[in-house]
Scaffold this motif. Structure first.
Motif, PDB file in Angstrom:
ATOM      1  N   ALA A  92     -10.009   2.240 -12.877  1.00 32.80           N
ATOM      2  CA  ALA A  92      -9.730   0.803 -12.779  1.00 32.80           C
ATOM      3  C   ALA A  92      -8.486   0.396 -13.561  1.00 32.80           C
ATOM      4  CB  ALA A  92     -10.938  -0.016 -13.237  1.00 32.80           C
ATOM      5  N   ALA A  93      -7.493   1.288 -13.634  1.00 34.77           N
ATOM      6  CA  ALA A  93      -6.269   0.992 -14.375  1.00 34.77           C
ATOM      7  C   ALA A  93      -5.351   0.098 -13.551  1.00 34.77           C
ATOM      8  CB  ALA A  93      -5.544   2.289 -14.737  1.00 34.77           C
ATOM      9  N   ILE A  94      -4.519  -0.684 -14.228  1.00 34.81           N
ATOM     10  CA  ILE A  94      -3.552  -1.536 -13.551  1.00 34.81           C
ATOM     11  C   ILE A  94      -2.641  -0.662 -12.691  1.00 34.81           C
ATOM     12  CG2 ILE A  94      -1.558  -3.041 -13.899  1.00 34.81           C
ATOM     13  CD1 ILE A  94      -2.923  -4.101 -16.394  1.00 34.81           C
ATOM     14  N   GLY A  95      -2.479  -1.051 -11.433  1.00 34.91           N
ATOM     15  CA  GLY A  95      -1.681  -0.266 -10.500  1.00 34.91           C
ATOM     16  C   GLY A  95      -2.460   0.806  -9.780  1.00 34.91           C
ATOM     17  N   ARG A  96      -3.695   1.036 -10.204  1.00 36.44           N
ATOM     18  CA  ARG A  96      -4.554   2.032  -9.571  1.00 36.44           C
ATOM     19  C   ARG A  96      -5.959   1.484  -9.362  1.00 36.44           C
ATOM     20  NH1 ARG A  96      -0.522   4.069  -8.589  1.00 36.44           N
ATOM     21  NH2 ARG A  96       0.197   6.240  -8.812  1.00 36.44           N
TER      22      ARG A  96
ATOM     23  N   SER B 240      -5.894   3.754   0.471  1.00 39.44           N
ATOM     24  CA  SER B 240      -4.619   3.778  -0.241  1.00 39.44           C
ATOM     25  C   SER B 240      -4.637   2.819  -1.423  1.00 39.44           C
ATOM     26  CB  SER B 240      -3.473   3.370   0.698  1.00 39.44           C
ATOM     27  OG  SER B 240      -3.414   4.197   1.829  1.00 39.44           O
ATOM     28  N   PHE B 241      -4.012   3.239  -2.513  1.00 39.18           N
ATOM     29  CA  PHE B 241      -3.787   2.326  -3.625  1.00 39.18           C
ATOM     30  C   PHE B 241      -2.731   1.304  -3.223  1.00 39.18           C
ATOM     31  CE2 PHE B 241      -5.111   6.038  -6.384  1.00 39.18           C
ATOM     32  CZ  PHE B 241      -6.313   5.469  -6.767  1.00 39.18           C
TER      33      PHE B 241
ATOM     34  N   TYR C  70      -9.793  -4.925   1.888  1.00 36.79           N
ATOM     35  CA  TYR C  70      -9.105  -4.902   0.599  1.00 36.79           C
ATOM     36  C   TYR C  70     -10.132  -5.109  -0.504  1.00 36.79           C
ATOM     37  CZ  TYR C  70      -5.279  -5.870   3.818  1.00 36.79           C
ATOM     38  OH  TYR C  70      -4.397  -5.814   4.865  1.00 36.79           O
ATOM     39  N   ARG C  71     -10.131  -4.223  -1.470  1.00 34.60           N
ATOM     40  CA  ARG C  71     -11.102  -4.325  -2.554  1.00 34.60           C
ATOM     41  C   ARG C  71     -10.450  -3.943  -3.877  1.00 34.60           C
ATOM     42  NH1 ARG C  71     -13.004  -6.469   1.075  1.00 34.60           N
ATOM     43  NH2 ARG C  71     -15.110  -6.383   1.962  1.00 34.60           N
ATOM     44  N   ARG C  72     -11.060  -4.427  -4.978  1.00 34.64           N
ATOM     45  CA  ARG C  72     -10.613  -4.053  -6.317  1.00 34.64           C
ATOM     46  C   ARG C  72     -11.644  -3.126  -6.939  1.00 34.64           C
ATOM     47  NH1 ARG C  72      -7.642  -7.822 -10.591  1.00 34.64           N
ATOM     48  NH2 ARG C  72      -5.939  -7.001  -9.314  1.00 34.64           N
ATOM     49  N   ILE C  73     -11.188  -2.019  -7.488  1.00 26.74           N
ATOM     50  CA  ILE C  73     -12.061  -1.071  -8.167  1.00 26.74           C
ATOM     51  C   ILE C  73     -12.430  -1.623  -9.538  1.00 26.74           C
ATOM     52  CG2 ILE C  73     -12.191   1.247  -9.166  1.00 26.74           C
ATOM     53  CD1 ILE C  73     -10.300   2.184  -6.949  1.00 26.74           C
ATOM     54  N   THR C  74     -13.707  -1.595  -9.862  1.00 27.20           N
ATOM     55  CA  THR C  74     -14.174  -2.116 -11.155  1.00 27.20           C
ATOM     56  C   THR C  74     -14.623  -1.008 -12.102  1.00 27.20           C
ATOM     57  OG1 THR C  74     -16.388  -2.454 -10.237  1.00 27.20           O
ATOM     58  CG2 THR C  74     -14.853  -4.318 -10.140  1.00 27.20           C
ATOM     59  N   GLY C  75     -14.761   0.196 -11.597  1.00 27.47           N
ATOM     60  CA  GLY C  75     -15.180   1.310 -12.449  1.00 27.47           C
ATOM     61  C   GLY C  75     -15.315   2.582 -11.636  1.00 27.47           C
TER      62      GLY C  75
ATOM     63  N   PRO D 169       0.833  -1.207   0.000  1.00 24.69           N
ATOM     64  CA  PRO D 169       0.000   0.000   0.000  1.00 24.69           C
ATOM     65  C   PRO D 169       0.864   1.253   0.000  1.00 24.69           C
ATOM     66  CG  PRO D 169      -0.593  -1.532   1.782  1.00 24.69           C
ATOM     67  CD  PRO D 169       0.722  -1.957   1.254  1.00 24.69           C
ATOM     68  N   SER D 170       0.285   2.352  -0.468  1.00 23.48           N
ATOM     69  CA  SER D 170       1.008   3.622  -0.428  1.00 23.48           C
ATOM     70  C   SER D 170       1.005   4.219   0.976  1.00 23.48           C
ATOM     71  CB  SER D 170       0.375   4.612  -1.406  1.00 23.48           C
ATOM     72  OG  SER D 170      -0.893   5.042  -0.930  1.00 23.48           O
ATOM     73  N   PHE D 171       0.041   3.785   1.820  1.00 26.19           N
ATOM     74  CA  PHE D 171      -0.151   4.316   3.172  1.00 26.19           C
ATOM     75  C   PHE D 171      -0.473   5.805   3.146  1.00 26.19           C
ATOM     76  CE2 PHE D 171       2.711   0.658   3.780  1.00 26.19           C
ATOM     77  CZ  PHE D 171       1.911  -0.109   4.606  1.00 26.19           C
ATOM     78  N   GLN D 172      -0.984   6.295   2.014  1.00 28.83           N
ATOM     79  CA  GLN D 172      -1.396   7.684   1.884  1.00 28.83           C
ATOM     80  C   GLN D 172      -2.907   7.742   1.621  1.00 28.83           C
ATOM     81  OE1 GLN D 172       1.639  10.276  -0.315  1.00 28.83           O
ATOM     82  NE2 GLN D 172       1.968   8.291  -1.234  1.00 28.83           N
ATOM     83  N   SER D 173      -3.465   8.923   1.750  1.00 29.09           N
ATOM     84  CA  SER D 173      -4.885   9.114   1.480  1.00 29.09           C
ATOM     85  C   SER D 173      -5.073   9.389  -0.011  1.00 29.09           C
ATOM     86  CB  SER D 173      -5.436  10.268   2.314  1.00 29.09           C
ATOM     87  OG  SER D 173      -6.824  10.422   2.077  1.00 29.09           O
ATOM     88  N   ASP D 174      -5.001   8.328  -0.812  1.00 29.58           N
ATOM     89  CA  ASP D 174      -5.114   8.483  -2.267  1.00 29.58           C
ATOM     90  C   ASP D 174      -6.543   8.801  -2.690  1.00 29.58           C
ATOM     91  OD1 ASP D 174      -2.358   7.871  -2.858  1.00 29.58           O
ATOM     92  OD2 ASP D 174      -2.818   5.808  -2.331  1.00 29.58           O
TER      93      ASP D 174
END
Length: 202
Positions: free
Chosen positions: A114-118, A167-168, A132-137, A82-87
Motif C-alpha cells: 500500500a505504498a504511495i505510487g504502488r 496494472s499499477f 479502479y481500486r486502492r490497495i489498503t494492505g 496506468p502502466s498497462f502491464q501485468s504488475d
C-alpha cells in the motif's frame, strides 16, 4: 472517467522503444564542510519522470488525443496513468463481494504494501470492463501467493482468465507545457510526452 477526482488516461503507450526514466527526490542538504552532511527528505517519496510514446491512427483518434492534451493545460492538471502491464497476476477467482484478491507472490507484501505510487490499480478484463481500486494492505499467504486487500468490492465475479491485466496507476502531470505532435500522414501521428509523478495522498 475519473478516479479519486482525476481523469484516467486509457490510451496505451507504444512500447516499440524503451521508456526513458529518471528518478529524483526533493531534498535539502546542509554541509558546513567540517563534518557529516545533513540531508532532509522534504517529501518522503521519490518522483519519477518517464517519457512515453504514442502512435495514433485515425483523424478522430488524433482529434480526441489533442483535446485530451488541451484539457491538461500543460503541467497544470494531473491525471492517473496506468502502466498497462501485468504488475499483479490474479491466481484465484474474485467474488463479487470479495474485499481482497489473491495474486502471484511478487514480494509486494514484503516490500511495498500500500505504498504511495504502488497502491492504486486498474483491473482490466478481456470483455473491456475496467475497475479502479486502492490497495489498503497486503499479506503473504504462501511462497507462491499473497492476498491484496482493496478499499471496496469489485462488484462482479471474475475468473483469472477473464482478467487481461492488473496494472499499477501513478498520479502524474505533464513535464512540459508544450507538446509536439508529428504527423506522418493526414491520419497517422506520433507523440512523445514526458510525465512526472506527484503525490497521491488524496
Amino acid at each position: 472517467l475519473d478516479y479519486r477526482g482525476y481523469p484516467v488516461l486509457l490510451t496505451a503507450t507504444n512500447w516499440t522503444e524503451d521508456v526513458d526514466t529518471d528518478y529524483a527526490r526533493k531534498l535539502n542538504e546542509l554541509d558546513f564542510l567540517t563534518g557529516r552532511r545533513v540531508i532532509d527528505d522534504l517529501s518522503g517519496v521519490g518522483t519519477v519522470r518517464r517519457t512515453h510514446r504514442w502512435l495514433i491512427t485515425g483523424r478522430a483518434a488524433i482529434t480526441a488525443f489533442r483535446s485530451w492534451l488541451a484539457a491538461r493545460a500543460g503541467r497544470l492538471t494531473a491525471f492517473w496513468m496506468p502502466s498497462f502491464q501485468s504488475d499483479l497476476k490474479v491466481v484465484s477467482p474474485i467474488g463479487a463481494f470479495d474485499s481482497a484478491i489473491t495474486v502471484e507472490n511478487r514480494a509486494y507484501a514484503a516490500n511495498v504494501p500500500a505504498a504511495i505510487g504502488r497502491r492504486d490499480i486498474l483491473i482490466a478484463t478481456t470483455s473491456g470492463s475496467r475497475y479502479y481500486r486502492r490497495i489498503t494492505g497486503a499479506t503473504a499467504l504462501s511462497p507462491s501467493t499473497e492476498s491484496i486487500a482493496i478499499d471496496s468490492v469489485v462488484g462482479a465475479a471474475l475468473l483469472p482468465e477473464q482478467i487481461r491485466h492488473v496494472s499499477f496507476m501513478k498520479l502524474v502531470r505533464l513535464d512540459s507545457d508544450a507538446i509536439e505532435i508529428a504527423h506522418q500522414t493526414d491520419d497517422t501521428a506520433e507523440v512523445s510526452i514526458s510525465v512526472r509523478s506527484i503525490r497521491d495522498d488524496t
